[in-house]
Design an enzyme around this catalytic site. Structure first.
Site, PDB file in Angstrom:
ATOM      1  N   GLU A 102      -2.797   9.573   5.822  1.00 22.57           N
ATOM      2  CA  GLU A 102      -3.352   8.807   6.926  1.00 22.57           C
ATOM      3  C   GLU A 102      -3.135   9.650   8.178  1.00 22.57           C
ATOM      4  O   GLU A 102      -2.045  10.134   8.423  1.00 22.57           O
ATOM      5  CB  GLU A 102      -2.672   7.449   7.046  1.00 22.57           C
ATOM      6  CG  GLU A 102      -3.366   6.521   7.989  1.00 22.57           C
ATOM      7  CD  GLU A 102      -2.979   5.057   7.789  1.00 22.57           C
ATOM      8  OE1 GLU A 102      -3.511   4.241   8.537  1.00 22.57           O
ATOM      9  OE2 GLU A 102      -2.187   4.751   6.898  1.00 22.57           O
ATOM     10  N   GLU A 106       0.859  -1.173   0.000  1.00 21.69           N
ATOM     11  CA  GLU A 106       0.000   0.000   0.000  1.00 21.69           C
ATOM     12  C   GLU A 106       0.897   1.225   0.000  1.00 21.69           C
ATOM     13  O   GLU A 106       2.018   1.180   0.519  1.00 21.69           O
ATOM     14  CB  GLU A 106      -0.940   0.016   1.216  1.00 21.69           C
ATOM     15  CG  GLU A 106      -0.423   0.780   2.394  1.00 21.69           C
ATOM     16  CD  GLU A 106      -1.303   0.709   3.630  1.00 21.69           C
ATOM     17  OE1 GLU A 106      -2.030  -0.269   3.833  1.00 21.69           O
ATOM     18  OE2 GLU A 106      -1.217   1.654   4.431  1.00 21.69           O
TER      19      GLU A 106
END
Length: 165
Positions: free
Chosen positions: A162, A157
């Site tokens: 985030e 990923e």
């Protein structure tokens, strides 16, 4: 000798932060060509040709015992509004207790993935997003492999954004 034109993907997202900002007109940077974008026009659900609601691990709480149930097609949790994708979390898990994949979570939210078959190996991506900063939140934008099975996390990923709390 000129560079080859690389694909560019533009995506405009807005979380549940207050205050809306009008997105500028879409333009690919010099040396790139636009191959895909979604401006979230309309006032309903995200276009199913571009997006799908991921709900397959709701009952198990996903990989980290998450406290939210990711709903599909529930406008309270995900909708288009004024050219933005709005994703909201609510403390109302009991409202979805009758759904077969409900795992007892106290919160509801939405988890959207780009439609299968959309994927690029190289290029320039632009994301415009606003997020709420609050205890217990963990908004994220990831790039995942497009081949099936995705096999996360072993398939890799790339975290575009985030943010914890």
């Amino acid at each position: 000798m000129s560079r080859p034109l690389l694909p560019v993907v533009l995506l405009a997202l807005a979380g549940c932060a207050t205050g809306r900002v009008q997105a500028p007109a879409i333009q690919a940077p010099e040396g790139y060509r636009l191959v895909w974008h979604d401006e979230f026009d309309g006032n309903a659900m995200p276009d199913p040709a571009n997006w799908y609601f991921q709900t397959n691990n709701n009952r198990r709480g996903w990989g980290s015992e998450e406290q939210q149930y990711y709903s599909a097609g529930r406008s309270k949790n995900a909708r288009l509004e004024g050219g933005h994708l709005v994703i909201e979390a609510h403390r109302d898990g009991g409202e979805v207790a009758d759904r077969a994949d409900y795992g007892g979570q106290p919160y509801t939210s939405a988890r959207l993935m780009n439609a299968r078959g959309l994927g690029w190996q190289y290029g320039y991506m632009e994301v415009r997003a606003r997020f709420t900063c609050g205890r217990g939140t963990w908004p994220a934008i990831w790039l995942l492999p497009s081949h099936e099975p995705i096999n996360w996390p072993m398939g890799g990923e790339i975290d575009v954004m985030e943010h914890v709390g």
